[in-house]
Scaffold this motif. Structure first.
Motif, PDB file in Angstrom:
ATOM      1  N   TYR A   1       0.832  -1.200   0.000  1.00 28.28           N
ATOM      2  CA  TYR A   1       0.000   0.000   0.000  1.00 28.28           C
ATOM      3  C   TYR A   1       0.869   1.252   0.000  1.00 28.28           C
ATOM      4  N   PHE A   2       0.247   2.357  -0.414  1.00 25.52           N
ATOM      5  CA  PHE A   2       0.959   3.628  -0.549  1.00 25.52           C
ATOM      6  C   PHE A   2       0.073   4.769  -0.058  1.00 25.52           C
ATOM      7  N   ILE A   3       0.708   5.765   0.581  1.00 26.88           N
ATOM      8  CA  ILE A   3       0.010   6.988   0.992  1.00 26.88           C
ATOM      9  C   ILE A   3       0.887   8.179   0.637  1.00 26.88           C
ATOM     10  N   TRP A   4       0.289   9.183   0.020  1.00 25.43           N
ATOM     11  CA  TRP A   4       0.966  10.471  -0.152  1.00 25.43           C
ATOM     12  C   TRP A   4       0.554  11.377   0.993  1.00 25.43           C
ATOM     13  N   LEU A   5       1.533  12.028   1.622  1.00 26.29           N
ATOM     14  CA  LEU A   5       1.272  12.987   2.692  1.00 26.29           C
ATOM     15  C   LEU A   5       1.953  14.299   2.331  1.00 26.29           C
ATOM     16  N   GLY A   6       1.218  15.398   2.368  1.00 22.54           N
ATOM     17  CA  GLY A   6       1.849  16.666   2.046  1.00 22.54           C
ATOM     18  C   GLY A   6       0.862  17.806   1.958  1.00 22.54           C
ATOM     19  N   ASP A   7       1.381  18.950   1.551  1.00 23.77           N
ATOM     20  CA  ASP A   7       0.584  20.152   1.332  1.00 23.77           C
ATOM     21  C   ASP A   7       0.491  20.365  -0.173  1.00 23.77           C
ATOM     22  N   ALA A   8      -0.674  20.085  -0.747  1.00 26.62           N
ATOM     23  CA  ALA A   8      -0.838  20.182  -2.199  1.00 26.62           C
ATOM     24  C   ALA A   8      -0.605  21.601  -2.703  1.00 26.62           C
ATOM     25  N   LYS A   9      -0.812  22.601  -1.840  1.00 25.24           N
ATOM     26  CA  LYS A   9      -0.605  23.987  -2.264  1.00 25.24           C
ATOM     27  C   LYS A   9       0.863  24.288  -2.544  1.00 25.24           C
ATOM     28  N   ALA A  10       1.758  23.447  -2.023  1.00 25.40           N
ATOM     29  CA  ALA A  10       3.184  23.670  -2.264  1.00 25.40           C
ATOM     30  C   ALA A  10       3.550  23.417  -3.723  1.00 25.40           C
ATOM     31  N   LYS A  11       2.727  22.622  -4.422  1.00 22.98           N
ATOM     32  CA  LYS A  11       2.973  22.330  -5.836  1.00 22.98           C
ATOM     33  C   LYS A  11       1.664  22.457  -6.609  1.00 22.98           C
ATOM     34  N   PRO A  12       1.146  23.677  -6.728  1.00 28.57           N
ATOM     35  CA  PRO A  12      -0.172  23.850  -7.356  1.00 28.57           C
ATOM     36  C   PRO A  12      -0.208  23.456  -8.825  1.00 28.57           C
ATOM     37  N   ASP A  13       0.931  23.508  -9.511  1.00 30.21           N
ATOM     38  CA  ASP A  13       0.968  23.165 -10.935  1.00 30.21           C
ATOM     39  C   ASP A  13       1.321  21.699 -11.179  1.00 30.21           C
ATOM     40  N   LEU A  14       1.473  20.933 -10.096  1.00 25.56           N
ATOM     41  CA  LEU A  14       1.843  19.521 -10.218  1.00 25.56           C
ATOM     42  C   LEU A  14       0.856  18.681  -9.403  1.00 25.56           C
ATOM     43  N   PRO A  15      -0.355  18.503  -9.921  1.00 20.89           N
ATOM     44  CA  PRO A  15      -1.381  17.790  -9.147  1.00 20.89           C
ATOM     45  C   PRO A  15      -1.138  16.296  -9.016  1.00 20.89           C
ATOM     46  N   SER A  16      -0.218  15.749  -9.825  1.00 19.71           N
ATOM     47  CA  SER A  16       0.062  14.320  -9.755  1.00 19.71           C
ATOM     48  C   SER A  16       1.555  14.087  -9.942  1.00 19.71           C
ATOM     49  N   PHE A  17       1.975  12.850  -9.799  1.00 20.48           N
ATOM     50  CA  PHE A  17       3.386  12.504  -9.952  1.00 20.48           C
ATOM     51  C   PHE A  17       3.493  11.086 -10.502  1.00 20.48           C
ATOM     52  N   MET A  18       4.600  10.835 -11.192  1.00 19.26           N
ATOM     53  CA  MET A  18       4.842   9.485 -11.700  1.00 19.26           C
ATOM     54  C   MET A  18       5.329   8.601 -10.562  1.00 19.26           C
ATOM     55  N   LEU A  19       4.757   7.413 -10.461  1.00 22.14           N
ATOM     56  CA  LEU A  19       5.167   6.452  -9.444  1.00 22.14           C
ATOM     57  C   LEU A  19       5.298   5.074 -10.081  1.00 22.14           C
ATOM     58  N   LYS A  20       6.490   4.513  -9.994  1.00 22.99           N
ATOM     59  CA  LYS A  20       6.735   3.143 -10.441  1.00 22.99           C
ATOM     60  C   LYS A  20       7.411   2.403  -9.292  1.00 22.99           C
TER      61      LYS A  20
END
Length: 244
Positions: free
Chosen positions: A166-185
């Motif tokens: 399982y995976f969880i992202w934890l953070g402040d989304a406002k810190a990267k407003p132009d990057l709503p997602s990320f590549m994960l492999k």
């Protein structure tokens, strides 16, 4: 002019009226207070089952909801539209979180204090990530613990529960407003018998996760039974890159 809305269901108090407001057909002449209240779909079903009163969707409110302004349920002060309400509610830096580890379930935590709790209380392995290239041989240790990769104002958490990764992202989304997602492999490995080559047990390649604080099931560990998984050690090979 925007209308400020309260989307809380009168029964469960959760902000679920965004998906439709329901009301009992017996709004007058009833002894039950709930018959005159606005309910979410789930609570309207429960109300109908308990009272034998049918409920209907108040379609006249739909247009008002779509044109309204909604307060952040976590009281961060943001003014939200129906289009961005759910994403903000799941990624708000003031959202209170529960520890996902079995037999712990402590709360509340904010995103940064939950990461510290997993490291200090549950023994999660901690390491930085640079968003460039694969990180190799990250020790996942065993079931019941995991890995916290620290990025820029965010954490990427991996753990094993039962027979799944399982995976969880934890953070402040406002810190990267132009990057709503990320590549994960992610590739999950286990050392082979008698020091042999490592065996791949599962992997996750897509879709790109959004920066919202939800638990994501990455893969099933099919060749390790739930009986002996607590005795096993695992390794991760992880690629994290920012994508717009």
């Amino acid at each position: 002019m925007f209308i400020r809305l309260d989307l809380s269901c009168s029964s469960c108090r959760q902000p679920r009226l965004l998906d439709g407001a329901y009301q009992c057909t017996l709004t007058a002449g009833s002894l039950d207070e709930a018959c005159g209240q606005l309910l979410c779909y789930s609570c309207s079903r429960a109300h109908s089952s308990a009272t034998s009163h049918p409920c209907f969707r108040v379609v006249g409110l739909d247009s008002r909801v779509m044109a309204g302004v909604i307060d952040c349920p976590h009281r961060c002060g943001a003014n939200l539209t129906p289009a961005n309400y759910m994403k903000h509610a799941r990624s708000c830096k003031l959202r209170e979180l529960m520890c996902p580890m079995s037999m712990c379930r402590q709360k509340p935590f904010f995103w940064n204090t939950l990461a510290s709790h997993l490291i200090d209380h549950h023994g999660f392995f901690s390491e930085n990530t640079t968003y460039e290239g694969y990180k190799e041989d990250i020790p996942l240790i065993r079931c019941g613990t995991g890995v916290v990769l620290e990025g820029q104002e965010e954490y990427f958490v991996f753990f094993i529960a039962e027979t799944g990764l399982y995976f969880i992202w934890l953070g402040d989304a406002k810190a990267k407003p132009d990057l709503p997602s990320f590549m994960l492999k992610v590739y999950l490995h286990q050392a082979g018998p008698d020091g042999g080559p490592r065996e791949e047990l599962g992997h996750y390649l897509s879709p790109h996760p959004a920066r919202v604080m939800d638990v994501i099931h990455l893969c099933v560990i099919s060749r390790v039974t739930n009986v002996n998984i607590t005795q096993q050690s695992f390794y991760l090979r992880v690629l994290i890159e920012d994508r717009a």
